[in-house]
Scaffold this active site. Sequence first.
Site, PDB file in Angstrom:
ATOM      1  N   CYS A 201      84.401  31.579  62.717  1.00 55.53           N
ATOM      2  CA  CYS A 201      83.536  32.249  63.699  1.00 55.53           C
ATOM      3  C   CYS A 201      82.285  32.453  63.216  1.00 55.53           C
ATOM      4  CB  CYS A 201      84.157  33.189  64.469  1.00 55.53           C
ATOM      5  SG  CYS A 201      84.982  34.608  63.655  1.00 55.53           S
TER       6      CYS A 201
ATOM      7  N   GLU B  53      86.968  39.186  69.762  1.00 49.01           N
ATOM      8  CA  GLU B  53      86.050  38.619  68.972  1.00 49.01           C
ATOM      9  C   GLU B  53      85.968  37.143  69.167  1.00 49.01           C
ATOM     10  OE1 GLU B  53      84.886  36.712  66.095  1.00 49.01           O
ATOM     11  OE2 GLU B  53      86.478  37.613  64.698  1.00 49.01           O
TER      12      GLU B  53
ATOM     13  N   ASN C 104      92.341  29.684  62.215  1.00 41.87           N
ATOM     14  CA  ASN C 104      91.528  29.537  61.228  1.00 41.87           C
ATOM     15  C   ASN C 104      91.891  30.503  59.928  1.00 41.87           C
ATOM     16  OD1 ASN C 104      90.533  31.685  62.942  1.00 41.87           O
ATOM     17  ND2 ASN C 104      88.410  30.911  62.424  1.00 41.87           N
TER      18      ASN C 104
END
Length: 485
Positions: free
Chosen positions: A287, A253, A154
């Site tokens: 996210c 993460e 992304n």
Amino acid sequence: MSLESLNTSYINGKWVEGKSQNTYNIVNPYDGSVLSKVRLATVEQLREAFEIAKEAQKSWAQSTAEERRIVIEKAIQYLNENREEIVSIVSQETGGSVLKANVELHLALEVMEEALKFTDEIYQIKEIPSTTDGKVNHVYKLPLGVIASISPFNFPVNLSMRTIAPAIALGNSVVHKPDIQVGMSGGTILAKAFEAAGLPKGVFNVVLTDIDEIGDEMLENRHSSLISFTGSTAVGRHIGEIAGRNLKKVALELGGNSPFVVLSDADVDQAVNAAIFGKFIHQGQICMIINRMIVHQDVYDQFVEKFVERAKQVPYGNPRDPKTIIGPIINERQMQKALSLIEEAKKEGIKVALEGKREGNVLTPYVFVDVDNSSKLAQTEVFAPIATIIKASTDKEAIELANDTEYGLSSAIFTSNLEKGEDLALQLDSGMTHINDQTVNDSPNIPFGGNKASGLGRFGNPWIVEEFTVTKWVSIQERNRQYPF
């Protein structure tokens, strides 16, 4: 910068063709056109990259702070000089808008600029008082070794560079595997920058491959000292299991289900402005994206009405059009996930305030309202422009609803009472909370990371220094010590 020059792996300072029989077409997710064809690297090539990185790191660890600083500065210069081409490639490869691609490159450059500030952190002596007579204690931070870096599709430039730049600045070497869907943005463009900067061969290696080729080698290779991964919680759990078994450090993460809490005293218009940005940037494929809007009942109807009207107006289509905000979903699998979630929510009877549509690979905004926080829609990390709005009867309930998720990455609170906002922020079980802003925020000098199933460790200076170094105690007995026997 031709796309043809960006389709090979970079190992030991050389551009090498993959040796697999399998190839991968990197496509533009908007129209499906092939941007580049990659012959995948094999697991043997990956192992070779780790061997090379292990040897290269020994000399790089002995480089001076100034030498490391110069390399990073020159890599920054390369990215700036080629900004226009890079932004174009990032937009085409990720399906992101021109705005998003520019923001992403800017964030990556900020990470690199911040890394310049801690190239001198290793080998510095910190003296600690001793309780033993005649003893001096010195504590050092030393390079960790080889960092195994795995980045997602992304925000590939930024989410790769936030591992690569600090690792190199601190005397480590890197074996990096970008998501093959964005192998150029997340890998080879960065290798071009460090090659142009004169980084010694083997210190930074980019391997263009996929999991079918390499299995768990990125995780299990004996030479990696730390695994840095940004991606799904499911994969993060798998990495954590392997890392724990092999006693490797991790920087994870992972997924998010970020709540955007609007209290009764909030500026509704500004909250809507923030929510539109924080929900629909990069078609929701972040996210930190706003996943649940939890709105106090006193302003609920007003917020819903204004949010829906704004959502109807968000431009969508070809990312190459500078007016576009919502571009394509990254691939058909992710599109089907989003469509399935929409259909399930409808079957459950969840109210649709704005019906979106699929146009090619673009999904236009959907808005669901009066959503139950325990529903699959509310509890799923939605990587799509699907908005979920939940009503809260009190401030206390809003915080309870916000915390009712396995995730804890980012969060936001809108209120006119900043003191109350900060008190409530401390009650939110997430690594980051933003008052009177949306959930998508990043900076190279803050502790970026999540709680619960959203990850382990923190990026950002100085927290990343602790993650990417090993602490060493050296004691010096300056006067003869008397022993009891």
